[in-house]
Design an enzyme around this catalytic site. Structure first.
Site, mmCIF file in Angstrom:
data_model
loop_
_atom_site.group_PDB
_atom_site.id
_atom_site.type_symbol
_atom_site.label_atom_id
_atom_site.label_comp_id
_atom_site.label_asym_id
_atom_site.label_seq_id
_atom_site.Cartn_x
_atom_site.Cartn_y
_atom_site.Cartn_z
ATOM 1 N N LYS A 272 -15.974 -25.643 -30.019
ATOM 2 C CA LYS A 272 -15.060 -26.770 -30.503
ATOM 3 C C LYS A 272 -15.547 -28.169 -29.672
ATOM 4 O O LYS A 272 -15.892 -28.045 -28.632
ATOM 5 C CB LYS A 272 -13.836 -26.560 -30.199
ATOM 6 N N ARG A 345 -9.302 -15.102 -38.507
ATOM 7 C CA ARG A 345 -9.361 -14.231 -39.708
ATOM 8 C C ARG A 345 -10.015 -12.758 -39.478
ATOM 9 O O ARG A 345 -9.668 -11.907 -40.206
ATOM 10 C CB ARG A 345 -10.099 -14.858 -40.899
HETATM 11 N N1 BES Z 1 -7.601 -22.235 -34.518
HETATM 12 C C1 BES Z 1 -8.474 -22.815 -35.499
HETATM 13 C C2 BES Z 1 -7.545 -23.437 -36.450
HETATM 14 C C3 BES Z 1 -6.676 -24.618 -35.893
HETATM 15 C C4 BES Z 1 -7.269 -26.201 -36.146
HETATM 16 C C5 BES Z 1 -5.674 -24.661 -35.799
HETATM 17 C C6 BES Z 1 -6.605 -27.211 -35.860
HETATM 18 C C7 BES Z 1 -4.733 -25.793 -35.409
HETATM 19 C C8 BES Z 1 -5.197 -26.910 -35.314
HETATM 20 C C9 BES Z 1 -9.317 -21.837 -36.194
HETATM 21 O O1 BES Z 1 -9.690 -20.946 -35.405
HETATM 22 C C10 BES Z 1 -10.388 -22.551 -36.545
HETATM 23 O O2 BES Z 1 -11.126 -22.975 -35.514
HETATM 24 N N2 BES Z 1 -10.953 -22.675 -37.739
HETATM 25 C C11 BES Z 1 -11.886 -23.302 -38.149
HETATM 26 C C12 BES Z 1 -12.750 -22.666 -39.330
HETATM 27 C C13 BES Z 1 -13.831 -23.062 -39.973
HETATM 28 C C14 BES Z 1 -14.940 -22.673 -38.813
HETATM 29 C C15 BES Z 1 -14.178 -22.558 -41.031
HETATM 30 C C16 BES Z 1 -11.561 -24.676 -38.584
HETATM 31 O O3 BES Z 1 -10.665 -25.096 -39.358
HETATM 32 O O4 BES Z 1 -12.360 -25.906 -38.205
HETATM 33 MG MG MG Z 2 -11.367 -20.976 -34.191
#
Ligand code: BES
Ligand code: MG
Ligand code: ZN
Length: 487
Positions: A272, A345
């Protein structure tokens, strides 16, 4: 930490007691000083002067006006709108707890009426709000304990319906405990709440009810949980599959609650960009499972529940799972990893197929802080996904009745090919940028064979900066379970 065992400070809320035992007495008034509820009766001959005093202090809605009442305990007026709703009564309850705790009042009397609502609803909403505002998590070195212990709800309509109001107070108290647990778990930092601590919380539920059983598996490579194991491969914390069984009524249809329990989400090799601040709350789905079950257990609710939590840390390091890996999930589906940050997921995929196969529930939920797309598209409203329209309508009704915000989103067929992989059965993220919350739900559905299934993306709804401080959906789930899942 007491919060981990669920040992919380619980307010003693009662109906129809005379006010003198309280250290603070609260009446409600409008900005013009009009005493609402039974406030005028309660003030007796002093009512006129009180009205004048309030009016002259030119208050705004939300203000607290301390009244000079010689010979009485401390008395104040909270300035409110003339009409009250379920939502404003809940907010009023929160305000009262915060007021009492900030000013060191150990007991308060609230002079109250029903505002055209049922007495039990008024008692429930006030109680939920008052309880929910207790047990705020603070790790500040000068953090103060809650001092408020007792609340008396004083008023004609509540007294004459005291049996119903008292029962409602008890239910609302139990419901609030689940929400408080969820909020606390989401707020705890990742160095305090790891996968083992999440397990300890689950095990803590056993002491509230003999019908609770908790078991755990340490998930590793080679155990046939290929998707879940990959996510946790690099972490020095064990990946745990936690199962919590509550048989409040063994004959009731079995409902499964599956939760994403990422104790931290760095994104993995697809790191991230902010390093993951805020991702301590990525176990929000599992907190919702624990909160819902905690409340159901306290209520001794006649339901039959299996909670399954995938507790994992998505970390970085030389042994981290990589983009381009092809994983074999528990149900045999092969998954091309196209983004290591779509880890939730993967964890849920194995948890869902495991839960369905082992327990054959009549219905299954998943709760997860799954996608940023859910936050972008729906803000604090949680998108819910199910191909079963009746199931979805029932959940939406439950959410509306409980005051939780959800929206049923359709998993449109045209989105499905975006998960196609040239090398495996599926990618873990879609190509393109459309509807990331929906493509995530479509992915999850590949791991449920036949059970009516509902996925709830709480990424926005369980944001710690929201009104619930991270808590979301426990009231909705209790409403759903008590309406549709009893024996
Ligand atoms: N835990 C995150 C999603 C999330 C984002 C929760 C903001 C709370 C606040 C999840 O694991 C994630 O990183 N999802 C990615 C998916 C993408 C790589 C398709 C996302 O949403 O950016
Ligand atoms: Mg994630
Ligand atoms: Zn995540």
């Amino acid at each position: 930490m007491t919060t981990l065992s669920g040992d919380m400070n619980v307010l003693d809320v009662r109906v129809g007691k005379v006010a003198t035992a309280a250290t603070l007495q609260i009446v409600l008034a409008t900005t013009a000083g009009k005493l609402l509820s039974n406030g005028a009766d309660y003030m007796g001959s002093e009512a006129k002067n009180v009205t004048k005093f309030i009016k002259e202090s030119r208050p705004s809605v939300g203000d607290v006006v301390h009244l000079p009442m010689p010979g009485r305990a401390k008395v104040c007026a909270i300035i409110v709108a003339e009409t009250q709703t379920e939502a404003t009564l809940e907010a009023l309850g929160e305000k009262i707890t915060k007021l009492a705790n900030s000013k060191d009042y150990t007991a308060v009397t609230l002079v109250i009426e029903t505002f055209g609502l049922n007495a039990d609803v008024v008692a429930a909403k006030l109680t939920y709000g008052m309880q929910f505002a207790t047990n705020a998590l603070s790790m500040k070195s000068d953090a103060k304990q809650d001092v408020l212990k007792k609340v008396y709800l004083y008023g004609e309509e509540l007294t004459s319906n005291s049996a119903a109001a008292t029962a409602a107070i008890e239910d609302a108290t139990h419901n609030a405990m689940g929400s408080i647990l969820m909020r606390t778990l989401i707020q705890l930092p990742p160095n305090v709440l790891g996968t083992r601590q999440l397990l300890a919380v689950a095990q803590g539920l056993k002491k509230y009810n003999k019908d609770v059983k908790v078991s755990v598996k340490v998930v590793k490579d080679g155990m046939n949980f290929g998707a879940m194991a990959a996510v946790g491969r690099v972490s020095n914390q064990d990946s745990l599959l936690i199962e919590i069984r509550y048989e409040g009524d063994a004959n009731a249809p079995l409902t499964a609650l599956v939760g994403k329990g990422l104790v931290f989400d760095t994104g993995g090799i697809n790191l991230k960009s902010n390093g993951g601040t805020g991702m301590k709350g990525d176990m929000g789905g599992s907190a919702m499972v624990l909160g819902t079950m905690f409340s159901a257990i306290l209520r001794k609710e006649k339901v039959n529940l299996i909670g399954v939590i995938g507790a994992v840390c998505n970390d970085i390091g030389p042994d981290a799972y990589r983009p381009d890996e092809v994983l074999t999930a528990r149900n045999g589906t092969t998954i091309e990893v196209t983004n290591t940050d779509a880890e939730g997921r993967l964890v849920l995929a194995d948890c869902l197929s495991y839960t369905e196969e082992k327990y054959s529930p009549v219905r299954m939920f998943s709760f997860a802080t799954l996608t940023g797309a859910a936050v972008v598209a729906h803000g604090r409203r949680a998108p819910v996904f199910s191909d079963d329209d009746t199931f979805a309508a029932d959940l939406v009704d439950s959410a509306n009745a409980a005051g939780d915000m959800v929206a049923h989103v359709i998993m449109d067929d045209y989105l499905k090919p975006s998960l196609n992989s040239s090398i495996a059965d599926t990618r873990n993220t879609s190509t393109g940028r459309m509807c990331g919350h929906t493509t995530a739900a479509i992915f999850l559905n590949k791991f449920v064979a036949k059970t009516p299934y509902m996925h709830v993306d709480i990424a926005g709804a369980s944001d710690i900066n929201g009104p619930g401080g991270g808590a979301f959906g426990v009231p909705m789930m209790l409403r759903y379970l008590t309406t549709y899942a009893r024996g």
